[in-house]
Structures are given as C-alpha cells and as structure tokens.
Design an enzyme around this catalytic site. Structure first.
Site, PDB file in Angstrom:
ATOM      1  CG  ASP A  12      16.266-100.212 -71.274  1.00 63.29           C
ATOM      2  OD1 ASP A  12      17.240-100.389 -70.521  1.00 63.29           O
ATOM      3  OD2 ASP A  12      15.288 -99.495 -70.971  1.00 63.29           O
ATOM      4  CG  ASN A  60      23.838 -95.389 -70.393  1.00 60.78           C
ATOM      5  OD1 ASN A  60      23.768 -95.864 -71.516  1.00 60.78           O
ATOM      6  ND2 ASN A  60      22.771 -95.341 -69.588  1.00 60.78           N
TER       7      ASN A  60
HETATM    8  C1  IPE Z   1      19.065 -96.343 -73.129  1.00 59.11           C
HETATM    9  O1  IPE Z   1      18.836 -97.143 -72.016  1.00 59.11           O
HETATM   10  C2  IPE Z   1      20.517 -96.349 -73.479  1.00 59.11           C
HETATM   11  C3  IPE Z   1      21.033 -97.614 -73.980  1.00 59.11           C
HETATM   12  C4  IPE Z   1      20.353 -98.687 -74.246  1.00 59.11           C
HETATM   13  C5  IPE Z   1      22.453 -97.628 -74.222  1.00 59.11           C
HETATM   14  P1  IPE Z   1      18.752 -96.511 -70.536  1.00 59.11           P
HETATM   15  O2  IPE Z   1      18.407 -97.623 -69.638  1.00 59.11           O
HETATM   16  O3  IPE Z   1      19.989 -95.765 -70.237  1.00 59.11           O
HETATM   17  O4  IPE Z   1      17.554 -95.485 -70.710  1.00 59.11           O
HETATM   18  P2  IPE Z   1      16.716 -94.684 -69.617  1.00 59.11           P
HETATM   19  O5  IPE Z   1      17.681 -93.978 -68.713  1.00 59.11           O
HETATM   20  O6  IPE Z   1      15.887 -95.679 -68.860  1.00 59.11           O
HETATM   21  O7  IPE Z   1      15.864 -93.765 -70.426  1.00 59.11           O
HETATM   22  C1  IPE Z   2      20.575-101.645 -71.137  1.00 57.76           C
HETATM   23  O1  IPE Z   2      20.145-102.281 -69.992  1.00 57.76           O
HETATM   24  C2  IPE Z   2      22.069-101.511 -71.213  1.00 57.76           C
HETATM   25  C3  IPE Z   2      22.552-100.120 -71.112  1.00 57.76           C
HETATM   26  C4  IPE Z   2      21.833 -99.067 -70.937  1.00 57.76           C
HETATM   27  C5  IPE Z   2      23.977 -99.913 -71.225  1.00 57.76           C
HETATM   28  P1  IPE Z   2      19.972-101.508 -68.623  1.00 57.76           P
HETATM   29  O2  IPE Z   2      21.238-101.631 -67.851  1.00 57.76           O
HETATM   30  O3  IPE Z   2      19.495-100.125 -68.831  1.00 57.76           O
HETATM   31  O4  IPE Z   2      18.849-102.389 -67.951  1.00 57.76           O
HETATM   32  P2  IPE Z   2      17.675-101.881 -66.985  1.00 57.76           P
HETATM   33  O5  IPE Z   2      16.945-100.797 -67.733  1.00 57.76           O
HETATM   34  O6  IPE Z   2      18.319-101.364 -65.741  1.00 57.76           O
HETATM   35  O7  IPE Z   2      16.848-103.089 -66.775  1.00 57.76           O
HETATM   36 MG    MG Z   3      17.667 -99.265 -68.850  1.00 58.06          MG
END
Ligand code: IPE
Ligand code: IPE
Ligand code: MG
Length: 246
Positions: A12, A60
């Site tokens: 993340d 997602n």
């Molecule tokens: C968790 O990250 C899912 C992945 C890393 C694929 P998110 O960024 O989607 O999680 P939330 O929504 O902040 O909990």
């Molecule tokens: C994780 O990074 C990747 C996925 C969830 C696919 P994020 O895209 O969630 O990054 P933040 O949380 O917005 O920084």
């Molecule tokens: Mg995220």
C-alpha cells in the site's frame, strides 16, 4: 531467531508516493510493480520460501476506471516481463482471486505463467488479483458443499474449509507486512491470517527495500508465537526460547 516460511504483503502507498511528487497515481503503481521484483529477490536471498502479494482487491473496482485499467495492464506486463526470470530462478507463480471478471488477456497470461512455472519449487510467489478474504471463504464453502450435496454444514471443519481455499497448497502466512501506514487487513487472507504476526510500517510501497524487509524479519524473530498456549508451555517445547527469556 526464527524465520518466516511464508510472508504476505499488502503493498500500500503507491498513490501517496506519487502524490508527494505531484505525479499521476499510476506512476506510483509502475514504481510499485518494480518493487515487487526487488522484494521477490530479497525474499529468496533471505531464505523465505513463500511470498504472497496483494495486487488488486475485490474492493479496488471502486477506483476510477482509468486507474483500474492501468492496474490490470501492469499485472499483464508484470507476467509478460517476468516469465523468463521466474523460470530461470525456479520460482512457481500462482494467482489467487476471482478470475470471472478479469479480462481474457490477463486470464490468458495467468494460465500461461502458472502452467510454465508449475514444476518450480525453489520459491513460491502468489499474486492476489481480484482477491478478497470474504470471497475466498465463501467460494470454499460453496465448493465444499457442491461436492457433498448430501452433507450439511455441521460436518464442515476448519481443515475441510482450508482445503478448498485458493491457498490450499500453501502454508498459512507467518508474517504479514503492510506498507503505507494503515493498520488494517483490507480483506486480504482473513482465514489464513488467524495466527499471522502483523508488521505495519509507514514506508510507502515504492520505497520498500531489502533493508526494510530485514527490519520486518528481525521484528518477526522477536515474536513469541503462542498459538493460544502459555509462554511456559511454549518455552518447554523450545529450549532456545527458554534461554532467551531467562
Ligand atoms: C489494499 O490496499 C489492497 C491492495 C494493496 C491491493 P487499499 O489501498 O485498497 O486498502 P484500503 O482501501 O485503504 O483499506
Ligand atoms: C496500493 O497503493 C496499490 C493498490 C491498492 C492496487 P494505493 O493505490 O492504495 O496507494 P494509496 O493508498 O492511495 O497511497
Ligand atoms: Mg491504499
């Protein structure tokens, strides 16, 4: 110091990494994909045998369509680019998650890479795509029931369910690492993480390095995994731990 056999990672912070640099979120995802490659190599070097990474959750899909498209494209590119290296390094790749809503190109590449690497056993890399822990538990229950129309759910025990999860061939994760500062599991391997040690770090995924992995491994080495028992019971079974505690 004990070592995890299976590490699960919630990757993340790609979006925030990009935002800090005032560049598009998708650039953060590109950098994040490069980090996966480095972390696989670091895990192999560290003697870990299983790594599972959360690439795209069932939630997602709620993101803007362009971002979803880019993430799917990146997964296809990762599979295309890595196939040869995975094969040369003896890495078996599995993809877990609901494939029903993935595009034909992605599904084709998943099948290809899984098939080509299926006999590798030096290292096991699992990529979770359109994966949700809730989905996994439900699909396991449904498949268990479908194969036993005459049995009722009273007969279903934990080991029976585990055998129908998408991770049936894998050990449960010993260590979960979540980057990006949040302390939640966001619907990753809910059932499988019943006794997983959880390491949360503020480091954003594109910045995650071998040194950060080492830090998590060190932290893991300090944990006492009681699995419901007392310290004394655990120490009696593990002389090394008794010495450390003395
Ligand atoms: C968790 O990250 C899912 C992945 C890393 C694929 P998110 O960024 O989607 O999680 P939330 O929504 O902040 O909990
Ligand atoms: C994780 O990074 C990747 C996925 C969830 C696919 P994020 O895209 O969630 O990054 P933040 O949380 O917005 O920084
Ligand atoms: Mg995220």
């Amino acid at each position: 110091m004990s070592h995890p056999r299976h590490i699960a990672i919630i990757m993340d912070g790609n979006g925030r990494w990009a935002k800090k640099r005032m560049i598009p979120r998708t650039v953060g995802h590109v950098k994040g994909a490069a980090t996966v490659r480095k972390v696989v190599q670091a895990c192999v070097r560290a003697g870990v045998s299983h790594l599972s990474v959360f690439a795209f959750s069932t939630e997602n899909w709620r993101r803007p369509p362009e971002e979803v498209r880019k993430l799917m494209d990146l997964i296809v590119q990762y599979l295309q680019k890595e196939l040869r290296d995975l094969q040369e390094s003896g890495i078996r790749l599995r993809v877990i998650g609901d494939r029903a809503s993935l595009g034909p190109e992605l599904c084709g590449w998943i099948e290809r890479v899984e098939q080509v690497t299926q006999n590798n056993d030096r290292f096991h890399l699992t990529v979770a795509v359109n994966y949700g822990g809730q989905w996994d538990i439900l699909q396991a229950m449904r498949r268990w029931q479908a194969e036993r129309p005459d049995q009722c759910l009273d007969d279903l025990g934990p080991a029976d369910l585990s055998a129908y999860l998408s991770t049936a061939d894998l050990p449960d994760p010993d260590l979960l690492i979540r980057t990006g500062g949040e302390a939640r599991v966001s619907n990753f391997m809910l059932w499988q993480m019943a006794y997983t040690e959880m390491f949360f770090t503020d480091v954003l995924w594109p910045d995650f390095s071998e040194a950060h992995l080492q830090k998590a491994l060190h932290w893991y080495g300090q944990r006492v995994r009681r699995f419901g028992r007392t310290d004394e019971q655990v120490a009696a079974e593990m002389p090394a731990m008794a010495q450390r505690k003395a």
